[in-house]
Write an enzyme that holds these catalytic residues in place. Structure first.
Site, PDB file in Angstrom:
ATOM      1  CE  LYS A  67      -7.026  -3.162  -9.119  1.00  0.00           C
ATOM      2  NZ  LYS A  67      -6.406  -2.537  -8.355  1.00  0.00           N
ATOM      3  NE  ARG A  71       1.938  -2.885   3.453  1.00  0.00           N
ATOM      4  CZ  ARG A  71       0.736  -2.825   2.026  1.00  0.00           C
ATOM      5  NH1 ARG A  71       0.553  -1.518   1.961  1.00  0.00           N
ATOM      6  NH2 ARG A  71       2.001  -3.115   1.659  1.00  0.00           N
ATOM      7  NE  ARG A  91       3.855  -3.725  -5.956  1.00  0.00           N
ATOM      8  CZ  ARG A  91       2.887  -3.809  -4.882  1.00  0.00           C
ATOM      9  NH1 ARG A  91       2.747  -4.385  -3.772  1.00  0.00           N
ATOM     10  NH2 ARG A  91       2.274  -2.542  -5.289  1.00  0.00           N
ATOM     11  CD  GLU A 146       2.137  -7.032  -6.817  1.00  0.00           C
ATOM     12  OE1 GLU A 146       2.300  -6.703  -7.961  1.00  0.00           O
ATOM     13  OE2 GLU A 146       1.950  -6.984  -5.448  1.00  0.00           O
ATOM     14  N   GLY A 154      -4.816   1.914  -7.512  1.00  0.00           N
ATOM     15  CA  GLY A 154      -4.268   1.355  -8.907  1.00  0.00           C
ATOM     16  C   GLY A 154      -2.997   1.439  -8.368  1.00  0.00           C
ATOM     17  CG  ASP A 155      -2.711  -2.183  -6.134  1.00  0.00           C
ATOM     18  OD1 ASP A 155      -3.417  -2.561  -7.072  1.00  0.00           O
ATOM     19  OD2 ASP A 155      -3.263  -3.255  -5.058  1.00  0.00           O
ATOM     20  CB  VAL A 166       1.646   1.275  -5.304  1.00  0.00           C
ATOM     21  CG1 VAL A 166       1.227   2.823  -6.941  1.00  0.00           C
ATOM     22  CG2 VAL A 166       3.222   1.425  -4.932  1.00  0.00           C
ATOM     23  CB  THR A 197      -9.428  -8.878  -3.456  1.00  0.00           C
ATOM     24  OG1 THR A 197     -10.749  -9.033  -3.730  1.00  0.00           O
ATOM     25  CG2 THR A 197      -8.703  -8.344  -5.188  1.00  0.00           C
TER      26      THR A 197
END
Length: 368
Positions: free
Chosen positions: A234, A112, A45, A56, A229-230, A298, A84
């Site tokens: 992070k 999803r 991305r 993104e 963690g994505d 992610v 967020t």
């Protein structure tokens, strides 16, 4: 007219089906699309980072349909009373380039993500898994719990969040659902939460290299579902967990995970397996009951493609619930785009020669 699904639309669709059935149906769509992995145009991305967050774009196409998602991640937003993560997406016809659907994806992304987590766990976790630690009890946590309860038969959730009010919120929401056989245990630390857990899901929001799980917390046979963690910088897992001799790391799309996932902490030659390889049989998922499996999640554009295609199908099945937005001009003469703005023949232009334009709005767009 382009089909449109807003917040009221997703409430109607999920309300009609129930969140558990919706998630299970979406997981089936995601699995079907991962099984034709080679059909998709794939790329990491495109991300624009700032000191406080990231925005993104996530595009993909199978040559028939194209989709993209706009999504942000701003961990400090909750202090402002804001979400967020927010998102919307578009599904389009490749042959004409025309958009077919404009949809909210804030709620749908949570659905999803839970569907993908449970789908991966079906292939990676021990079949007898019944206890899950859920570390991070914020906006995504209910969706994860519903998915794992419904699709994997998880009966006990061990809950922990640094914000005890988030845990209280999660417990209230889950108890209100009346899920059969559900047991909830509030824990005082992440270390307490993982004790006796078969599956550990981490879904925290801090944009930093956090260490939520340390090596001594991990027991043989665990499945780790690392969701939080994505993005670059992070993470949630101590790097030595990934290096365990008995561990197998599964990712969605390796080039993106190298940048954003837990494996960003490790050398570029560290061996990982893409989830599509597990589905195709090209690689094994769990090879032994004592193996530690790690789904380094992610979020990948294919999953949003699946979600948009699924939503489009459900919307078309509900004729009374369909909504549209006049996003694309409908012209008698496609070469006369200016004709949309020109005054009707014989009618005067607006004051000072300005063109008077009346916008068409669908029923759900009219002001109250």
């Amino acid at each position: 007219m382009v089909e449109y699904i807003g917040i009221a639309g997703i409430q109607r669709i999920v309300g009609r089906m129930g969140p558990a059935a919706f998630i299970e149906g979406l997981a089936a769509e995601i699995e079907a699309d991962y099984r034709r992995w080679g059909d998709f145009d794939k790329s990491a991305r495109h991300a624009i980072h700032s000191p406080v967050g990231v925005i993104e774009l996530m595009p993909t196409s199978d040559g028939q349909m194209y989709s993209f998602k706009y999504v942000n991640g701003h961990p400090k937003n909750t202090a402002l009373g804001l979400l967020t993560v927010t998102a919307f997406g578009v599904l389009a016809d490749v042959e004409t380039g025309y958009p077919l659907l404009l949809s909210e994806l804030t709620v749908s992304t949570a659905l999803r993500t839970a569907a993908m987590s449970a789908l991966a766990a079906k292939w990676l976790a021990r079949p007898d898994s019944r206890v899950m630690a859920l570390i991070g009890n914020g906006a995504q946590s209910e969706f994860q719990a519903i998915a794992f309860h419904h699709m994997l038969g998880i009966r006990e959730f061990r809950l922990y969040d640094v914000d005890s009010q988030a845990t209280d919120k999660l417990a209230r929401n889950l108890e209100a659902l009346g899920l059969p056989g559900l047991q909830l245990k509030r824990c005082r630390s992440a270390a307490e939460a993982v004790q006796g857990a078969d599956i550990v899901t981490t879904v925290t929001a801090d944009k930093r290299n956090a260490i939520i799980l340390t090596p001594e917390m991990i027991a043989p046979g665990m499945h780790l579902n690392a969701v939080g963690g994505d993005c670059p910088g992070k993470t949630e897992l101590h790097a030595d967990i990934l290096r365990r001799a008995d561990a197998r790391v599964i990712v969605e799309y390796e080039p993106q995970s190298r940048i954003e996932g837990e494996i960003q902490q490790l050398p570029a030659d560290f061996a990982v397996t893409e989830f599509a390889q597990v589905l195709s049989g090209a690689a094994s998922g769990r090879s032994a009951p004592a193996e530690v499996t790690i789904f380094d999640s992610v979020g990948f554009a294919l999953e949003d493609y699946s979600a948009l295609r699924y939503l489009h199908k459900l919307q078309q099945e509900d004729a009374q619930g369909q909504q549209h937005i006049d996003l694309i001009p409908d012209l008698d003469n496609p070469k006369n785009l200016f004709g949309l703005l020109a005054p009707a023949q014989g009618s005067p232009a607006g004051q000072n020669g300005a063109v008077s334009i009346q916008l068409e709005m669908t029923h759900d767009e009219h002001p109250a």
